[in-house]
Design a protein around this motif. Sequence first.
Motif, PDB file in Angstrom:
ATOM      1  N   THR A  32      74.789  19.403  77.220  1.00 33.36           N
ATOM      2  CA  THR A  32      75.058  20.697  78.225  1.00 33.36           C
ATOM      3  C   THR A  32      73.463  20.997  78.502  1.00 33.36           C
ATOM      4  O   THR A  32      73.296  21.508  77.254  1.00 33.36           O
ATOM      5  N   SER A  49      64.624  21.868  79.504  1.00 36.48           N
ATOM      6  CA  SER A  49      64.188  22.221  78.117  1.00 36.48           C
ATOM      7  C   SER A  49      65.121  21.968  76.999  1.00 36.48           C
ATOM      8  O   SER A  49      66.372  22.433  77.220  1.00 36.48           O
ATOM      9  N   GLY A  51      66.468  22.170  72.950  1.00 34.87           N
ATOM     10  CA  GLY A  51      66.186  22.864  71.816  1.00 34.87           C
ATOM     11  C   GLY A  51      65.696  21.731  70.652  1.00 34.87           C
ATOM     12  O   GLY A  51      66.132  20.605  70.729  1.00 34.87           O
TER      13      GLY A  51
END
Length: 152
Positions: A32, A49, A51
């Motif tokens: 997600t 983007s 992590g």
Amino acid sequence: MDDRMFRTAMGKFATGVTVIVSEVDGEVHGMTANAFMSVSLDPKLVLISVGSNAKMNKIIQESQKFSVNILSGSQKEMSMIFAGQIKEERKVNFDTFEGLPVIENSLVSLACNVYDTHEAGDHTLYIGEVINLNVQDGEPLAFYEGKYKQVM
Ligand code: FAD
Ligand code: NAD
């Protein structure tokens, strides 16, 4: 400024919700993401983007392609599954579009090849070139102040 203040501020920016999907050696992986934007019309580019600690990084770095699936208001469960907010494993069926796995019944599915990659702090930015897309009618799932919302 602490992390909580930054997240609280960023949470004031209402977004849609996407699930990024990619595949390596027959293993389909979804994540997600609300850090998604349109970048360029010529060529057609979008940005996500991811992590640094996310498993999705390794998958995209290997496959060099991914789909972006913009969720509808009725797909909150999909967002929760692919954010790890539902703990027990769920069987999810994927459609195939342009050779990529996509989430069934999404509002939009974009099939992307990695166009550029940029390390930015504790995230990696992937710019995707959109090869083809599918659009369906419906209302989006929204995310605001750390909570899911219905637009209509
Ligand atoms: P994992 O944590 O291993 O996987 C995520 C979950 O998806 C697991 O529960 C896994 O079981 C399930 N899953 C994966 N593939 C399948 C499959 N084939 N079938 C069934 N289940 C599967 N993080 C970011 O980096 N960028 C963002 O923009 C971002 N936006 C977010 C927006 C929202 C609204 C939320 C709630 C979270 C967001 N996150 C974002 C956090 C991110 O979704 C989670 O940290 C996620 O768990 C990271 O995924 P991972 O790749 O590390 O894989
Ligand atoms: P939250 O209050 O943590 O998030 C509010 C906003 O802060 C998000 O919409 C996003 O813009 C920003 N944000 C949150 N975590 C971030 C991170 N690690 N890096 C950069 N920006 C971030 O909302 P929540 O409901 O507690 O989020 C659920 C989980 O999903 C949390 O663990 C959160 O860290 C993660 N998340 C990560 C990102 C991201 O990495 N870009 C975005 C949204 C949510």
